[in-house]
Design a protein around this motif. Structure first.
Motif, PDB file in Angstrom:
ATOM      1  N   LEU A  83       0.803  -1.217   0.000  1.00 43.92           N
ATOM      2  CA  LEU A  83       0.000   0.000   0.000  1.00 43.92           C
ATOM      3  C   LEU A  83       0.840   1.274   0.000  1.00 43.92           C
ATOM      4  O   LEU A  83       0.307   2.363  -0.177  1.00 43.92           O
ATOM      5  CB  LEU A  83      -0.930   0.019   1.224  1.00 43.92           C
ATOM      6  CG  LEU A  83      -1.945  -1.121   1.336  1.00 43.92           C
ATOM      7  CD1 LEU A  83      -2.737  -0.983   2.629  1.00 43.92           C
ATOM      8  CD2 LEU A  83      -2.879  -1.130   0.136  1.00 43.92           C
ATOM      9  N   SER A  84       2.126   1.145   0.204  1.00 41.91           N
ATOM     10  CA  SER A  84       2.987   2.314   0.355  1.00 41.91           C
ATOM     11  C   SER A  84       3.434   2.881  -0.987  1.00 41.91           C
ATOM     12  O   SER A  84       3.599   2.138  -1.960  1.00 41.91           O
ATOM     13  CB  SER A  84       4.232   1.935   1.166  1.00 41.91           C
ATOM     14  OG  SER A  84       5.203   2.953   1.118  1.00 41.91           O
ATOM     15  N   PRO A  85       3.647   4.204  -1.062  1.00 40.78           N
ATOM     16  CA  PRO A  85       4.274   4.764  -2.275  1.00 40.78           C
ATOM     17  C   PRO A  85       5.634   4.142  -2.560  1.00 40.78           C
ATOM     18  O   PRO A  85       6.102   4.160  -3.700  1.00 40.78           O
ATOM     19  CB  PRO A  85       4.400   6.258  -1.936  1.00 40.78           C
ATOM     20  CG  PRO A  85       3.341   6.511  -0.914  1.00 40.78           C
ATOM     21  CD  PRO A  85       3.261   5.252  -0.101  1.00 40.78           C
ATOM     22  N   LYS A  86       6.270   3.578  -1.525  1.00 41.25           N
ATOM     23  CA  LYS A  86       7.562   2.922  -1.697  1.00 41.25           C
ATOM     24  C   LYS A  86       7.421   1.407  -1.792  1.00 41.25           C
ATOM     25  O   LYS A  86       8.321   0.661  -1.412  1.00 41.25           O
ATOM     26  CB  LYS A  86       8.508   3.303  -0.552  1.00 41.25           C
ATOM     27  CG  LYS A  86       8.962   4.750  -0.600  1.00 41.25           C
ATOM     28  CD  LYS A  86      10.066   5.023   0.415  1.00 41.25           C
ATOM     29  CE  LYS A  86      10.542   6.470   0.323  1.00 41.25           C
ATOM     30  NZ  LYS A  86      11.592   6.762   1.330  1.00 41.25           N
ATOM     31  N   LEU A  87       6.295   0.943  -2.321  1.00 42.18           N
ATOM     32  CA  LEU A  87       6.081  -0.499  -2.421  1.00 42.18           C
ATOM     33  C   LEU A  87       7.188  -1.201  -3.201  1.00 42.18           C
ATOM     34  O   LEU A  87       7.541  -2.350  -2.901  1.00 42.18           O
ATOM     35  CB  LEU A  87       4.717  -0.817  -3.032  1.00 42.18           C
ATOM     36  CG  LEU A  87       4.521  -0.667  -4.550  1.00 42.18           C
ATOM     37  CD1 LEU A  87       3.248  -1.399  -4.975  1.00 42.18           C
ATOM     38  CD2 LEU A  87       4.438   0.773  -4.981  1.00 42.18           C
ATOM     39  N   VAL A  88       7.761  -0.535  -4.207  1.00 42.19           N
ATOM     40  CA  VAL A  88       8.828  -1.171  -4.982  1.00 42.19           C
ATOM     41  C   VAL A  88      10.038  -1.440  -4.092  1.00 42.19           C
ATOM     42  O   VAL A  88      10.571  -2.559  -4.050  1.00 42.19           O
ATOM     43  CB  VAL A  88       9.230  -0.313  -6.193  1.00 42.19           C
ATOM     44  CG1 VAL A  88      10.400  -0.946  -6.938  1.00 42.19           C
ATOM     45  CG2 VAL A  88       8.048  -0.135  -7.137  1.00 42.19           C
ATOM     46  N   GLN A  89      10.470  -0.414  -3.351  1.00 43.16           N
ATOM     47  CA  GLN A  89      11.620  -0.598  -2.466  1.00 43.16           C
ATOM     48  C   GLN A  89      11.322  -1.634  -1.387  1.00 43.16           C
ATOM     49  O   GLN A  89      12.171  -2.484  -1.072  1.00 43.16           O
ATOM     50  CB  GLN A  89      12.005   0.733  -1.804  1.00 43.16           C
ATOM     51  CG  GLN A  89      12.605   1.756  -2.752  1.00 43.16           C
ATOM     52  CD  GLN A  89      11.583   2.737  -3.297  1.00 43.16           C
ATOM     53  OE1 GLN A  89      10.461   2.344  -3.641  1.00 43.16           O
ATOM     54  NE2 GLN A  89      11.939   4.009  -3.372  1.00 43.16           N
ATOM     55  N   TYR A  90      10.119  -1.579  -0.812  1.00 45.93           N
ATOM     56  CA  TYR A  90       9.782  -2.485   0.285  1.00 45.93           C
ATOM     57  C   TYR A  90       9.719  -3.936  -0.187  1.00 45.93           C
ATOM     58  O   TYR A  90      10.255  -4.846   0.462  1.00 45.93           O
ATOM     59  CB  TYR A  90       8.440  -2.093   0.901  1.00 45.93           C
ATOM     60  CG  TYR A  90       8.429  -0.779   1.649  1.00 45.93           C
ATOM     61  CD1 TYR A  90       9.590  -0.039   1.864  1.00 45.93           C
ATOM     62  CD2 TYR A  90       7.235  -0.262   2.144  1.00 45.93           C
ATOM     63  CE1 TYR A  90       9.570   1.169   2.544  1.00 45.93           C
ATOM     64  CE2 TYR A  90       7.202   0.941   2.838  1.00 45.93           C
ATOM     65  CZ  TYR A  90       8.367   1.658   3.031  1.00 45.93           C
ATOM     66  OH  TYR A  90       8.329   2.849   3.710  1.00 45.93           O
ATOM     67  N   GLY A 131      15.525 -12.247  -4.822  1.00 48.65           N
ATOM     68  CA  GLY A 131      15.561 -10.950  -5.495  1.00 48.65           C
ATOM     69  C   GLY A 131      16.651 -10.081  -4.919  1.00 48.65           C
ATOM     70  O   GLY A 131      17.275 -10.425  -3.909  1.00 48.65           O
ATOM     71  N   ALA A 132      16.880  -8.962  -5.584  1.00 46.26           N
ATOM     72  CA  ALA A 132      17.835  -7.974  -5.094  1.00 46.26           C
ATOM     73  C   ALA A 132      17.096  -6.688  -4.770  1.00 46.26           C
ATOM     74  O   ALA A 132      16.032  -6.416  -5.316  1.00 46.26           O
ATOM     75  CB  ALA A 132      18.908  -7.718  -6.151  1.00 46.26           C
ATOM     76  N   ALA A 133      17.680  -5.878  -3.894  1.00 50.52           N
ATOM     77  CA  ALA A 133      17.023  -4.660  -3.428  1.00 50.52           C
ATOM     78  C   ALA A 133      17.287  -3.451  -4.323  1.00 50.52           C
ATOM     79  O   ALA A 133      16.737  -2.376  -4.081  1.00 50.52           O
ATOM     80  CB  ALA A 133      17.458  -4.343  -2.000  1.00 50.52           C
ATOM     81  N   TYR A 134      18.093  -3.615  -5.370  1.00 52.85           N
ATOM     82  CA  TYR A 134      18.425  -2.478  -6.222  1.00 52.85           C
ATOM     83  C   TYR A 134      17.192  -1.958  -6.953  1.00 52.85           C
ATOM     84  O   TYR A 134      16.404  -2.724  -7.518  1.00 52.85           O
ATOM     85  CB  TYR A 134      19.484  -2.877  -7.251  1.00 52.85           C
ATOM     86  CG  TYR A 134      20.770  -3.374  -6.643  1.00 52.85           C
ATOM     87  CD1 TYR A 134      21.554  -2.548  -5.835  1.00 52.85           C
ATOM     88  CD2 TYR A 134      21.207  -4.675  -6.874  1.00 52.85           C
ATOM     89  CE1 TYR A 134      22.734  -3.014  -5.278  1.00 52.85           C
ATOM     90  CE2 TYR A 134      22.393  -5.151  -6.313  1.00 52.85           C
ATOM     91  CZ  TYR A 134      23.143  -4.311  -5.512  1.00 52.85           C
ATOM     92  OH  TYR A 134      24.313  -4.774  -4.964  1.00 52.85           O
ATOM     93  N   VAL A 135      17.054  -0.622  -6.955  1.00 50.28           N
ATOM     94  CA  VAL A 135      15.973   0.046  -7.683  1.00 50.28           C
ATOM     95  C   VAL A 135      16.598   1.068  -8.626  1.00 50.28           C
ATOM     96  O   VAL A 135      17.774   1.384  -8.536  1.00 50.28           O
ATOM     97  CB  VAL A 135      14.979   0.741  -6.723  1.00 50.28           C
ATOM     98  CG1 VAL A 135      14.189  -0.291  -5.934  1.00 50.28           C
ATOM     99  CG2 VAL A 135      15.698   1.699  -5.780  1.00 50.28           C
ATOM    100  N   ARG A 153      13.859   6.441  -7.847  1.00 47.70           N
ATOM    101  CA  ARG A 153      13.796   5.690  -6.596  1.00 47.70           C
ATOM    102  C   ARG A 153      15.211   5.494  -6.060  1.00 47.70           C
ATOM    103  O   ARG A 153      16.162   5.308  -6.825  1.00 47.70           O
ATOM    104  CB  ARG A 153      13.135   4.330  -6.808  1.00 47.70           C
ATOM    105  CG  ARG A 153      11.652   4.405  -7.109  1.00 47.70           C
ATOM    106  CD  ARG A 153      11.054   3.019  -7.258  1.00 47.70           C
ATOM    107  NE  ARG A 153       9.633   3.088  -7.504  1.00 47.70           N
ATOM    108  CZ  ARG A 153       9.068   3.191  -8.707  1.00 47.70           C
ATOM    109  NH1 ARG A 153       9.848   3.229  -9.793  1.00 47.70           N
ATOM    110  NH2 ARG A 153       7.767   3.257  -8.840  1.00 47.70           N
ATOM    111  N   LEU A 154      15.324   5.487  -4.749  1.00 40.54           N
ATOM    112  CA  LEU A 154      16.603   5.239  -4.099  1.00 40.54           C
ATOM    113  C   LEU A 154      16.448   4.099  -3.106  1.00 40.54           C
ATOM    114  O   LEU A 154      15.365   3.896  -2.536  1.00 40.54           O
ATOM    115  CB  LEU A 154      17.082   6.498  -3.360  1.00 40.54           C
ATOM    116  CG  LEU A 154      17.412   7.720  -4.220  1.00 40.54           C
ATOM    117  CD1 LEU A 154      17.744   8.911  -3.332  1.00 40.54           C
ATOM    118  CD2 LEU A 154      18.561   7.420  -5.182  1.00 40.54           C
ATOM    119  N   PRO A 155      17.516   3.326  -2.876  1.00 41.70           N
ATOM    120  CA  PRO A 155      17.443   2.249  -1.881  1.00 41.70           C
ATOM    121  C   PRO A 155      17.106   2.803  -0.500  1.00 41.70           C
ATOM    122  O   PRO A 155      17.418   3.955  -0.175  1.00 41.70           O
ATOM    123  CB  PRO A 155      18.864   1.657  -1.908  1.00 41.70           C
ATOM    124  CG  PRO A 155      19.444   2.083  -3.215  1.00 41.70           C
ATOM    125  CD  PRO A 155      18.820   3.416  -3.523  1.00 41.70           C
TER     126      PRO A 155
END
Length: 315
Positions: free
Chosen positions: A247-254, A265-269, A273-275
């Motif tokens: 639900l967060s705007p940072k869903l990709v990072q989360y 997976g890896a956490a790189y975005v 977007r920033l890690p």
């Protein structure tokens, strides 16, 4: 490929290396975990796939790689998110030539089209290809609400077959079914509402946390569909704190961070977007690790997943 808009369709993440290149090795690892869990289709280039940051060449690489990997076992869907009708038609035709099996189609980006303009946009894109299409209805993030009256005007577009419902209003599933029956297949687009939506008659789930927890996502889906209420509730209650990351705007990072913790997976975005860093990263990591620690052991038993899947396949 003939397929049903039914089951779990991961909005799969695009994997990057530390130097911001496509990481096909890690993408393959994640996709393999999804396939092993039993996903029913895969969606490339959605919000979680960081579509707006991908070049056309990168999208083509992902399409070709995914089609080769799945080898016709499940449909490969491409998300279309363009600002003009002309660009959306061009992207749809290009995707059809590359052999995708279907499209997920957003309303026009950036410009807030009115109802008439939105319907015309969908109609022109649908008429430009023979591919089956799922409309992505997400007024919270993309400002345009596709109403039942608008879907009524699209009835003659036979290849518009499904709706990814991210309205956050679970009653919309019932509202659409009451009005249109099975004309439009409803797929839940908000992880936290998947159980409720499936119980109300949705035929599928476009998942986010499935990128990090494929086994648990498929288990929940099959337990719900096989009417194993108590087990489904136990999975849902365990899973909810993780599902709320969607639900967060940072869903990709989360979600990428969660997949890095589970090892698929890896956490790189990709910028802008920033890690995650600092206290925010620590809080999300703690949430993820606490959930993993608290996960009931029975949920990791693949035999239980296979048995539940066998029941739903018979229905």
């Amino acid at each position: 490929m003939q397929f049903e808009w039914k089951g779990v369709f991961p909005a799969i993440t695009t994997q990057f290396t530390a130097d911001d290149r496509l990481d096909l090795q890690m993408f393959d690892k994640n996709l393999s975990a999804q396939l092993e869990a039993g996903i029913h289709g895969v969606i490339l280039g959605g919000t979680l796939g960081e579509s707006s940051t991908l070049t056309k060449e990168e999208k083509e690489i992902l399409i070709r790689f995914t089609r080769e990997k799945v080898a016709g076992r499940i449909p490969v869907i491409l998300n279309i998110a363009e600002g003009s009708t002309r660009a959306a038609i061009a992207e749809a035709r290009w995707a059809e030539q590359l052999g995708v099996d279907g499209l997920m189609l957003l309303p026009p980006m950036r410009y807030k089209a009115d109802d008439r303009e939105t319907v015309q946009f969908f109609r022109e894109v649908a008429r430009s290809v023979d591919l089956p299409i799922m409309i992505y209805n997400n007024p919270v993030d993309y400002r345009i609400m596709v109403t039942p009256d608008m879907f009524d005007q699209l009835m003659d577009c036979e290849n518009i077959q499904a709706v990814k419902d991210s309205t956050r209003d679970v009653t919309n599933v019932t509202r659409m079914i009451n009005r249109f029956g099975n004309r439009y297949r409803m797929l839940c687009g908000v992880d936290t509402l998947a159980m409720e939506s499936l119980l109300m008659g949705a035929s599928g789930w476009v998942g986010g946390l499935v990128n990090a927890f494929p086994q648990e996502t498929l288990l929940l889906y099959h337990l719900i569909l096989s009417a194993q209420r108590e087990k489904a509730l136990e999975v849902h209650r365990w899973f909810l704190p993780l599902l709320e990351l969607d639900l967060s705007p940072k869903l990709v990072q989360y979600i990428k961070l969660a997949a890095s913790v589970t090892g698929i997976g890896a956490a790189y975005v990709r910028a802008p977007r920033l890690p995650l860093v600092g206290e925010e990263k620590a809080q999300i990591l703690a949430l993820i690790q606490n959930a993993i620690t608290a996960e009931p052991a029975w949920m990791r038993d693949r035999q239980i997943l296979h048995e539940a899947a066998a029941i739903t396949s018979e229905k």
